[in-house]
Design an enzyme around this catalytic site. Structure first.
Site, PDB file in Angstrom:
ATOM      1  N   CYS A   2      53.165  63.727  37.806  1.00  0.00           N
ATOM      2  CA  CYS A   2      52.130  64.011  36.813  1.00  0.00           C
ATOM      3  C   CYS A   2      52.254  65.466  36.389  1.00  0.00           C
ATOM      4  CB  CYS A   2      50.755  63.789  37.398  1.00  0.00           C
ATOM      5  SG  CYS A   2      50.555  62.178  38.153  1.00  0.00           S
ATOM      6  N   ARG A  27      58.270  64.553  32.063  1.00  0.00           N
ATOM      7  CA  ARG A  27      58.131  64.129  33.466  1.00  0.00           C
ATOM      8  C   ARG A  27      57.647  62.682  33.584  1.00  0.00           C
ATOM      9  NH1 ARG A  27      56.449  69.132  36.634  1.00  0.00           N
ATOM     10  NH2 ARG A  27      55.358  67.722  37.988  1.00  0.00           N
ATOM     11  N   TRP A  75      51.237  59.983  35.693  1.00  0.00           N
ATOM     12  CA  TRP A  75      52.260  58.981  35.994  1.00  0.00           C
ATOM     13  C   TRP A  75      51.732  58.324  37.247  1.00  0.00           C
ATOM     14  CZ3 TRP A  75      56.375  57.292  39.114  1.00  0.00           C
ATOM     15  CH2 TRP A  75      57.344  56.560  38.440  1.00  0.00           C
ATOM     16  N   ASN A 101      47.599  66.473  40.998  1.00  0.00           N
ATOM     17  CA  ASN A 101      48.932  65.891  41.222  1.00  0.00           C
ATOM     18  C   ASN A 101      49.084  65.705  42.721  1.00  0.00           C
ATOM     19  OD1 ASN A 101      49.551  66.124  38.571  1.00  0.00           O
ATOM     20  ND2 ASN A 101      51.111  67.714  38.827  1.00  0.00           N
ATOM     21  N   GLY A 102      49.753  64.621  43.132  1.00  0.00           N
ATOM     22  CA  GLY A 102      49.971  64.406  44.565  1.00  0.00           C
ATOM     23  C   GLY A 102      49.290  63.132  45.018  1.00  0.00           C
ATOM     24  N   GLU A 496      78.148  50.876  44.557  1.00  0.00           N
ATOM     25  CA  GLU A 496      77.286  51.810  43.830  1.00  0.00           C
ATOM     26  C   GLU A 496      78.069  53.067  43.416  1.00  0.00           C
ATOM     27  OE1 GLU A 496      74.640  51.735  42.305  1.00  0.00           O
ATOM     28  OE2 GLU A 496      73.847  53.767  42.217  1.00  0.00           O
ATOM     29  N   LYS A 500      78.561  54.315  39.553  1.00  0.00           N
ATOM     30  CA  LYS A 500      78.195  55.661  39.072  1.00  0.00           C
ATOM     31  C   LYS A 500      79.354  56.268  38.279  1.00  0.00           C
ATOM     32  CE  LYS A 500      74.816  55.587  39.375  1.00  0.00           C
ATOM     33  NZ  LYS A 500      74.002  54.563  39.660  1.00  0.00           N
ATOM     34  N   GLU A 503      79.816  54.489  34.890  1.00  0.00           N
ATOM     35  CA  GLU A 503      78.715  54.746  33.949  1.00  0.00           C
ATOM     36  C   GLU A 503      78.861  56.083  33.240  1.00  0.00           C
ATOM     37  OE1 GLU A 503      74.604  52.803  35.526  1.00  0.00           O
ATOM     38  OE2 GLU A 503      75.443  54.316  36.829  1.00  0.00           O
ATOM     39  N   HIS A 519      93.817  41.340  50.021  1.00  0.00           N
ATOM     40  CA  HIS A 519      93.821  40.106  49.234  1.00  0.00           C
ATOM     41  C   HIS A 519      93.948  40.392  47.739  1.00  0.00           C
ATOM     42  CE1 HIS A 519      92.938  37.990  52.890  1.00  0.00           C
ATOM     43  NE2 HIS A 519      91.943  38.838  53.125  1.00  0.00           N
ATOM     44  N   LYS A 619      68.558  53.285  29.700  1.00  0.00           N
ATOM     45  CA  LYS A 619      67.854  53.445  30.978  1.00  0.00           C
ATOM     46  C   LYS A 619      67.132  52.155  31.356  1.00  0.00           C
ATOM     47  CE  LYS A 619      66.444  55.773  34.465  1.00  0.00           C
ATOM     48  NZ  LYS A 619      67.492  55.808  35.476  1.00  0.00           N
TER      49      LYS A 619
HETATM   50  C1  G6P Z   1      70.360  49.652  33.366  1.00  0.00           C
HETATM   51  C2  G6P Z   1      70.384  51.072  33.921  1.00  0.00           C
HETATM   52  C3  G6P Z   1      70.784  51.048  35.386  1.00  0.00           C
HETATM   53  C4  G6P Z   1      69.850  50.152  36.170  1.00  0.00           C
HETATM   54  C5  G6P Z   1      69.783  48.750  35.566  1.00  0.00           C
HETATM   55  C6  G6P Z   1      68.650  47.951  36.177  1.00  0.00           C
HETATM   56  O1  G6P Z   1      71.643  49.141  33.345  1.00  0.00           O
HETATM   57  O2  G6P Z   1      71.293  51.858  33.178  1.00  0.00           O
HETATM   58  O3  G6P Z   1      70.724  52.365  35.913  1.00  0.00           O
HETATM   59  O4  G6P Z   1      70.283  50.069  37.501  1.00  0.00           O
HETATM   60  O5  G6P Z   1      69.510  48.829  34.167  1.00  0.00           O
HETATM   61  O6  G6P Z   1      67.448  48.571  35.813  1.00  0.00           O
HETATM   62  P1  G6P Z   1      66.100  48.453  36.613  1.00  0.00           P
HETATM   63  O7  G6P Z   1      65.149  49.325  35.836  1.00  0.00           O
HETATM   64  O8  G6P Z   1      65.702  47.001  36.562  1.00  0.00           O
HETATM   65  O9  G6P Z   1      66.338  48.917  37.986  1.00  0.00           O
END
Ligand code: G6P
Length: 624
Positions: A2, A27, A75, A101-102, A496, A500, A503, A519, A619
């Site tokens: 927040c 934020r 938030w 906030n907190g 993962e 990264k 992406e 394999h 996002k």
């Molecule tokens: C998009 C984002 C990823 C995320 C995925 C799932 O592809 O770029 O970073 O992992 O969606 O999103 P969610 O909000 O459901 O975790």
């Protein structure tokens, strides 16, 4: 999470506060509000759900005069995002208003006590408890507001940054902090000894302040500051002992400030992880009784006790955390767990029945495929549990129960702190379920809790150990492919890490369980192929992964390894090696993923990519 803004001085407060709220919108927000002591001496509060612009529209016909005020973008953490739960909150008599906030961890106990004493609450937030408590202290101790703030804060467990207005004293703004940042801006007129020009600004970070002054005081934990209209300020600790603050001169511009001094949100979010997961765990681990408090499970015990299996649906990074969650929940709570891509699950005819529990994991809470998977599960009568970050988003609204990961807004498109927050939440979930089902012996359960509490500090140490990555990452900008390998709990970490890199650097990367190399992927290995191996040292899989590395080495592949501190076997075979602190196998992903996040970041930077907004990605994927 927040944002707080405050002002006391000679100018109209409202335009300064609104501008500050706009500055803090990066934020994250779901509602906003402002409180002023207007020219008529009234203490007014205006709030609206949604963006700051919605607040502006809602006050178009209101009295927004006054030279003292506080404001907030919320938030949500406790209580649905709506105008009632938005800050500022009034005390019962409407003589005080407060922004916060907190998280106040003992707010439920405090609320029950206050209600017993006749205090009535307007909303559901932990924050309202604070303002009511301050007024209660004032009335019961017959003291001034500053003393009442001291007394109230001494009864509070948790984290706070607060600002308080008192209708009866329009010449002072009170603020305090513990665990949540709060910055006081000293007006340019204050040191000219011209009271007519004195002013103070307040911000949860420096973004709302920098336009007006570069002289600031960072309030320290458990300090309370009283800012007077005449330009004088007094700072004391909770025991009312005077503190001597240090004055700082801000050196950064606005853009740098929003990113907390980091060049990109992604790097900031990587570095935020130790604190983000502290917040995620706060109030959910009882360190004295070594217990896990997850109301989502406790209040729905019957569904979990009769469940024959759990199905986790998710997409992208959230799907990777689901895989790790599966390993842990099965191990701890002895229940079969299946992990599904939400996009596949929704179009299959899965065999589901009313004894199934479906968990939907999503940072944004808005992913269309995950939402559709939830609808399908509900049609089959399954109990649906959400693990999300964005409070009040569609998934939490459409699930029967759930747990927020509470890691704060994630702005970089590549998910980082949400991943580790999801892992912590799934571990807490597994432990809470194990406790209900009595599937772990007490000694092991206590060790698991103790070890989990050490993770934030170990994450901090891991971040320190990633310092060399920036330098060696440059050597890999020429690469067209990468392979990531891991075994057991570290296999999803390999997935993962590869995601990264894809992406944000646009380099093709594949994650594999290390033993699957033979394999197929081993055919790809030559002196140009970098192989990232996660080889943390515990359990029986370590020796096996050492053999897998030998196979790569003998084909001249380049090894980048993530190992446990003190490792020699893997280290000696690696071209580049990053050490992480020792922890149990099931918690290793929380640390091991960090060097991989940092590696992808620096390779992308070296390639000149837009790391916060990589091409073609969003996002939140709200369409199929
Ligand atoms: C998009 C984002 C990823 C995320 C995925 C799932 O592809 O770029 O970073 O992992 O969606 O999103 P969610 O909000 O459901 O975790």
């Amino acid at each position: 999470m927040c944002g707080i803004v405050g002002y006391i001085g000679t100018k109209d407060a409202y335009p300064i506060l609104i501008k500050g709220l706009h500055r803090l919108e990066y934020r994250g927000y779901d509602s906003a509000g402002v409180s002023l002591i207007n020219q008529g001496g009234d203490l007014v509060v205006y709030k609206a759900k949604g963006k700051v612009s919605a607040l502006e529209q809602s006050v178009s016909d209101k009295d927004i005069s006054g030279t003292i005020g506080i404001a907030h973008t919320r938030w949500a953490t406790h209580g649905e995002p709506n105008a009632t739960n938005a800050h500022p909150h009034y005390s019962q008599s409407h003589a005080l208003s407060l922004v916060h906030n907190g998280i106040i961890e003992n707010y439920k106990t405090l609320r029950v006590e206050l209600e017993k004493n006749g205090i009535q609450f307007a909303g559901e937030t932990d924050t309202e408890v604070l303002v009511q408590l301050i007024e209660y202290m004032q009335v019961t101790h017959q003291c001034d507001t500053v003393t009442a703030v001291h007394l109230a804060l001494k009864n509070v467990v948790g984290a706070y940054a607060i600002a308080v207005l008192d209708k009866r004293n329009p010449n002072q703004l009170i603020c305090a902090r513990k665990g949540s940042p709060l910055i006081i801006g000293i007006g340019k007129g204050n040191d000219k000894a011209k009271p007519g020009e004195s002013e103070f600004f307040l911000g949860s970070d420096a973004t709302p302040i920098i336009e007006f002054t570069d002289k600031v005081i960072y309030l320290q934990d458990e300090e309370i500051a009283v800012l007077n209209r005449n330009g004088k300020h007094a700072i004391t600790n909770l025991d009312s002992i005077k503190q001597t603050p240090q004055m700082h001169v801000l050196q950064m511009n606005l853009d740098e400030l929003e990113k907390g001094g980091y060049p990109h949100f992604m790097l900031k979010e990587i570095y935020e992880q130790p604190n983000a997961i502290r917040t995620c765990m706060r109030g959910r681990i009882d360190p004295t009784n070594k217990d896990i408090i997850l109301s989502g499970i406790r209040d729905n015990k019957e569904h979990f006790m009769r469940a024959r299996r759990i199905i986790i649906c998710a997409c992208g990074t959230s799907w990777h955390s689901a895989l790790i969650g599966k390993y842990f929940i099965e191990e701890a709570a002895h229940i079969p767990v299946e992990v599904e891509y939400a996009s596949e699950f929704r179009y299959r005819n899965p065999v589901l029945d009313t004894s199934d529990v479906v968990i939907a994991i999503s940072q944004s809470g808005e992913t269309a495929d995950t939402l559709a998977a939830i609808q399908l599960a509900k049609q089959h009568g399954c109990f649906v549990y959400g693990v999300c970050n964005v409070i009040g988003s569609s998934i939490p609204r459409n699930t029967d129960s759930g747990t927020y990961i509470h890691v704060g807004p994630e702005i970089g498109v590549a998910s980082t702190k949400a991943f580790t927050g999801q892992l912590i939440t799934l571990i807490l979930f597994g432990l809470a379920l194990a406790k209900e089902k009595n599937t772990l012996d007490e000694v092991l359960f206590h060790q698991l809790v103790d070890d989990l509490m050490l993770i934030p500090e170990k994450m901090q140490q891991t971040l320190e150990k990633t310092k060399g990555i920036e330098q060696f990452a440059k050597a890999f900008t020429y690469c067209k492919n990468f392979i990531y390998l891991g075994r057991g709990y570290n296999y999803p970490v390999a997935l993962e890490g590869a995601l990264k890199l894809k992406e944000i650097s646009y380099i093709h990367a594949e994650g594999y369980p290390a033993a699957e190399m033979k394999h197929g992927p081993i055919a790809l290995i030559d002196e140009e192929m970098p192989v990232v191996v996660i080889a943390t040292k515990r359990g029986m899989l370590y020796d096996k992964i050492v053999s897998n590395i030998q196979e790569i080495k003998s084909r001249r592949g380049k090894i980048i390894s993530v190992v446990t501190e003190g490792d020699t076997a893997v280290k000696s075979m690696s071209d580049y090696c990053i050490e992480i602190p020792d922890t149990r196998d099931s918690y290793a992903p929380l640390l091991a993923v960090i060097p991989l996040q940092v590696l992808s970041y620096y390779i992308a930077i070296a390639k000149g990519r837009n790391v916060d907004q990589p091409r073609n990605l969003a996002k939140s994927v709200t369409v199929e």
